[in-house]
Design a protein around this motif. Structure first.
Motif, PDB file in Angstrom:
ATOM      1  N   ALA A 126      86.250  61.660  33.863  1.00  5.79           N
ATOM      2  CA  ALA A 126      85.948  60.453  33.044  1.00  5.79           C
ATOM      3  C   ALA A 126      85.470  60.555  31.569  1.00  5.79           C
ATOM      4  CB  ALA A 126      84.812  60.029  34.541  1.00  5.79           C
ATOM      5  N   GLU A 127      85.260  59.414  30.553  1.00  5.86           N
ATOM      6  CA  GLU A 127      85.221  59.114  29.943  1.00  5.86           C
ATOM      7  C   GLU A 127      83.854  58.724  29.068  1.00  5.86           C
ATOM      8  OE1 GLU A 127      88.372  58.659  27.121  1.00  5.86           O
ATOM      9  OE2 GLU A 127      89.318  60.809  28.230  1.00  5.86           O
ATOM     10  N   ARG A 128      84.578  57.309  30.505  1.00  8.00           N
ATOM     11  CA  ARG A 128      83.025  56.227  30.890  1.00  8.00           C
ATOM     12  C   ARG A 128      82.067  56.518  31.256  1.00  8.00           C
ATOM     13  NH1 ARG A 128      87.926  54.919  29.357  1.00  8.00           N
ATOM     14  NH2 ARG A 128      87.693  53.296  30.644  1.00  8.00           N
ATOM     15  N   ASP A 129      81.035  56.094  31.660  1.00  7.65           N
ATOM     16  CA  ASP A 129      79.429  55.179  32.139  1.00  7.65           C
ATOM     17  C   ASP A 129      80.412  54.711  33.292  1.00  7.65           C
ATOM     18  OD1 ASP A 129      77.641  55.702  34.195  1.00  7.65           O
ATOM     19  OD2 ASP A 129      77.269  53.379  32.900  1.00  7.65           O
ATOM     20  N   GLY A 130      81.116  54.129  32.944  1.00  8.81           N
ATOM     21  CA  GLY A 130      81.650  52.971  34.188  1.00  8.81           C
ATOM     22  C   GLY A 130      83.198  52.957  34.715  1.00  8.81           C
ATOM     23  N   GLN A 131      83.707  54.375  34.145  1.00  5.87           N
ATOM     24  CA  GLN A 131      84.332  55.698  34.883  1.00  5.87           C
ATOM     25  C   GLN A 131      84.094  55.913  35.808  1.00  5.87           C
ATOM     26  OE1 GLN A 131      86.635  57.775  31.982  1.00  5.87           O
ATOM     27  NE2 GLN A 131      88.959  56.742  33.734  1.00  5.87           N
ATOM     28  N   PHE A 132      83.122  56.488  35.401  1.00  4.38           N
ATOM     29  CA  PHE A 132      82.253  57.548  36.216  1.00  4.38           C
ATOM     30  C   PHE A 132      82.050  57.183  37.106  1.00  4.38           C
ATOM     31  CE2 PHE A 132      79.009  59.644  38.292  1.00  4.38           C
ATOM     32  CZ  PHE A 132      78.592  61.526  37.672  1.00  4.38           C
ATOM     33  N   ARG A 133      81.782  55.743  37.708  1.00  3.57           N
ATOM     34  CA  ARG A 133      80.615  55.113  38.449  1.00  3.57           C
ATOM     35  C   ARG A 133      81.875  54.927  39.682  1.00  3.57           C
ATOM     36  NH1 ARG A 133      75.055  53.745  37.736  1.00  3.57           N
ATOM     37  NH2 ARG A 133      74.848  54.583  35.578  1.00  3.57           N
ATOM     38  N   ASN A 134      82.863  54.347  39.447  1.00  2.00           N
ATOM     39  CA  ASN A 134      83.696  53.844  40.122  1.00  2.00           C
ATOM     40  C   ASN A 134      84.354  55.386  40.612  1.00  2.00           C
ATOM     41  OD1 ASN A 134      83.588  51.585  39.563  1.00  2.00           O
ATOM     42  ND2 ASN A 134      85.279  51.163  37.650  1.00  2.00           N
ATOM     43  N   LEU A 135      85.059  55.881  39.860  1.00  2.00           N
ATOM     44  CA  LEU A 135      85.541  57.531  40.200  1.00  2.00           C
ATOM     45  C   LEU A 135      84.757  57.808  41.744  1.00  2.00           C
ATOM     46  CD1 LEU A 135      87.169  58.728  37.634  1.00  2.00           C
ATOM     47  CD2 LEU A 135      88.323  58.252  39.361  1.00  2.00           C
ATOM     48  N   PHE A 136      83.532  58.333  40.880  1.00  2.00           N
ATOM     49  CA  PHE A 136      82.901  58.460  41.880  1.00  2.00           C
ATOM     50  C   PHE A 136      82.410  57.618  43.109  1.00  2.00           C
ATOM     51  CE2 PHE A 136      78.136  58.773  44.405  1.00  2.00           C
ATOM     52  CZ  PHE A 136      78.845  60.712  44.394  1.00  2.00           C
ATOM     53  N   ARG A 137      82.747  57.076  43.701  1.00  2.00           N
ATOM     54  CA  ARG A 137      82.930  55.622  44.976  1.00  2.00           C
ATOM     55  C   ARG A 137      83.989  55.708  45.580  1.00  2.00           C
ATOM     56  NH1 ARG A 137      79.360  51.822  41.662  1.00  2.00           N
ATOM     57  NH2 ARG A 137      76.966  52.007  42.075  1.00  2.00           N
ATOM     58  N   GLU A 138      85.210  55.589  44.260  1.00  2.00           N
ATOM     59  CA  GLU A 138      86.608  55.868  45.329  1.00  2.00           C
ATOM     60  C   GLU A 138      86.976  57.111  45.762  1.00  2.00           C
ATOM     61  OE1 GLU A 138      88.642  54.390  42.128  1.00  2.00           O
ATOM     62  OE2 GLU A 138      88.424  52.650  41.707  1.00  2.00           O
ATOM     63  N   GLN A 139      86.240  58.240  44.945  1.00  2.00           N
ATOM     64  CA  GLN A 139      86.777  59.361  45.390  1.00  2.00           C
ATOM     65  C   GLN A 139      85.466  60.455  45.725  1.00  2.00           C
ATOM     66  OE1 GLN A 139      90.059  61.318  43.363  1.00  2.00           O
ATOM     67  NE2 GLN A 139      90.613  59.373  42.450  1.00  2.00           N
ATOM     68  N   ARG A 140      84.692  60.108  46.021  1.00  2.00           N
ATOM     69  CA  ARG A 140      83.440  60.755  46.405  1.00  2.00           C
ATOM     70  C   ARG A 140      83.586  62.306  46.075  1.00  2.00           C
ATOM     71  NH1 ARG A 140      78.380  58.497  47.649  1.00  2.00           N
ATOM     72  NH2 ARG A 140      77.027  60.399  48.369  1.00  2.00           N
ATOM     73  N   PRO A 141      83.126  62.973  45.315  1.00  2.00           N
ATOM     74  CA  PRO A 141      83.603  63.851  44.770  1.00  2.00           C
ATOM     75  C   PRO A 141      82.656  65.470  45.991  1.00  2.00           C
ATOM     76  CG  PRO A 141      82.178  63.129  42.775  1.00  2.00           C
ATOM     77  CD  PRO A 141      82.318  62.312  44.027  1.00  2.00           C
ATOM     78  N   GLN A 142      83.073  66.045  45.299  1.00  2.00           N
ATOM     79  CA  GLN A 142      81.876  67.248  46.272  1.00  2.00           C
ATOM     80  C   GLN A 142      81.834  68.009  45.194  1.00  2.00           C
ATOM     81  OE1 GLN A 142      85.664  67.538  46.805  1.00  2.00           O
ATOM     82  NE2 GLN A 142      84.916  66.111  48.954  1.00  2.00           N
ATOM     83  N   MET A 143      81.435  67.844  43.877  1.00  2.00           N
ATOM     84  CA  MET A 143      80.287  68.218  42.499  1.00  2.00           C
ATOM     85  C   MET A 143      80.441  67.137  41.763  1.00  2.00           C
ATOM     86  SD  MET A 143      80.670  72.626  41.355  1.00  2.00           S
ATOM     87  CE  MET A 143      79.372  72.773  40.527  1.00  2.00           C
ATOM     88  N   VAL A 144      79.776  67.192  40.860  1.00  2.00           N
ATOM     89  CA  VAL A 144      79.544  66.425  39.430  1.00  2.00           C
ATOM     90  C   VAL A 144      79.132  67.659  38.720  1.00  2.00           C
ATOM     91  CG1 VAL A 144      78.884  64.589  38.741  1.00  2.00           C
ATOM     92  CG2 VAL A 144      79.220  64.459  40.679  1.00  2.00           C
ATOM     93  N   ALA A 145      80.091  67.375  37.025  1.00  2.00           N
ATOM     94  CA  ALA A 145      79.338  68.013  36.160  1.00  2.00           C
ATOM     95  C   ALA A 145      79.383  66.771  35.058  1.00  2.00           C
ATOM     96  CB  ALA A 145      80.194  69.398  35.605  1.00  2.00           C
ATOM     97  N   LEU A 146      78.272  67.039  34.359  1.00  2.00           N
ATOM     98  CA  LEU A 146      77.991  65.606  33.383  1.00  2.00           C
ATOM     99  C   LEU A 146      76.982  66.927  32.296  1.00  2.00           C
ATOM    100  CD1 LEU A 146      73.989  65.076  33.931  1.00  2.00           C
ATOM    101  CD2 LEU A 146      75.007  64.239  35.968  1.00  2.00           C
ATOM    102  N   ASP A 147      77.647  65.763  30.992  1.00  2.00           N
ATOM    103  CA  ASP A 147      76.965  66.279  30.148  1.00  2.00           C
ATOM    104  C   ASP A 147      75.679  65.003  29.467  1.00  2.00           C
ATOM    105  OD1 ASP A 147      75.878  66.589  27.546  1.00  2.00           O
ATOM    106  OD2 ASP A 147      78.234  65.835  26.268  1.00  2.00           O
ATOM    107  N   LEU A 148      74.517  65.685  29.618  1.00  2.00           N
ATOM    108  CA  LEU A 148      73.108  64.633  28.904  1.00  2.00           C
ATOM    109  C   LEU A 148      73.490  63.844  27.779  1.00  2.00           C
ATOM    110  CD1 LEU A 148      70.024  67.130  29.762  1.00  2.00           C
ATOM    111  CD2 LEU A 148      71.517  65.606  31.482  1.00  2.00           C
ATOM    112  N   GLY A 149      74.273  64.588  26.542  1.00  2.00           N
ATOM    113  CA  GLY A 149      74.221  63.555  25.358  1.00  2.00           C
ATOM    114  C   GLY A 149      75.697  63.104  25.636  1.00  2.00           C
ATOM    115  N   MET A 150      75.335  61.650  25.695  1.00  2.00           N
ATOM    116  CA  MET A 150      76.831  60.593  25.298  1.00  2.00           C
ATOM    117  C   MET A 150      76.118  59.514  25.196  1.00  2.00           C
ATOM    118  SD  MET A 150      78.908  61.676  28.770  1.00  2.00           S
ATOM    119  CE  MET A 150      78.394  61.245  30.002  1.00  2.00           C
ATOM    120  N   PRO A 151      77.233  58.519  24.971  1.00  2.00           N
ATOM    121  CA  PRO A 151      76.876  57.254  24.840  1.00  2.00           C
ATOM    122  C   PRO A 151      75.994  57.272  25.825  1.00  2.00           C
ATOM    123  CG  PRO A 151      79.600  57.236  23.975  1.00  2.00           C
ATOM    124  CD  PRO A 151      78.606  59.149  24.159  1.00  2.00           C
TER     125      PRO A 151
END
Length: 130
Positions: free
Chosen positions: A35-60
């Motif tokens: 995911a490149e953006r917040d909204g996309q991340f949240r949508n993908l999370f809800r649609e595909q419910r991952p087993q692990m998440v990796a995220l960067d703290l410093g983004m838009p």
């Protein structure tokens, strides 16, 4: 019959780092989703419910807000922070994630080394059920 791989959802605003993490995840037996953006991340999370998440703290979008989102979604799988912030900031974010009830792994400082990333992914992978 193809076996299902655990999904790793990652968000980073640096395409090269996102591709690097995705490639490492694929080599360690994950199905990476970027995911490149917040909204996309949240949508993908809800649609595909991952087993692990990796995220960067410093983004838009503030990575801390994404930690809160994961806690609100009652995500109990591993969360890896990969960021270029100072080590003290990474440790604070890690402790906040734990306080929110998240299963924190890492954190990794940018630039992340492949060996460090693979070590975390290979340690976590056997505990996940796709």
């Amino acid at each position: 019959m193809k076996l299902a791989l655990p999904r790793l959802l990652l968000i980073d605003d640096e395409p090269a780092l996102a591709a690097f993490v995705a490639k490492a995840a694929g080599m360690c037996g994950f199905e990476p989703i970027i995911a490149e953006r917040d909204g996309q991340f949240r949508n993908l999370f809800r649609e595909q419910r991952p087993q692990m998440v990796a995220l960067d703290l410093g983004m838009p979008v503030d990575g801390i807000e994404l930690l809160r989102f994961l806690a609100e979604e009652e995500f109990r799988e591993p969360v890896l922070i990969i960021s270029g912030f100072d080590r003290r900031v990474l440790e604070s974010a890690y402790r906040l994630g734990e306080a929110l009830g998240l299963q924190m792994v890492g954190p990794l400082e940018k630039p992340a080394r492949l060996e460090q990333l693979e070590e975390i992914l290979n340690r976590v992978r056997p505990t996940l059920v796709p």
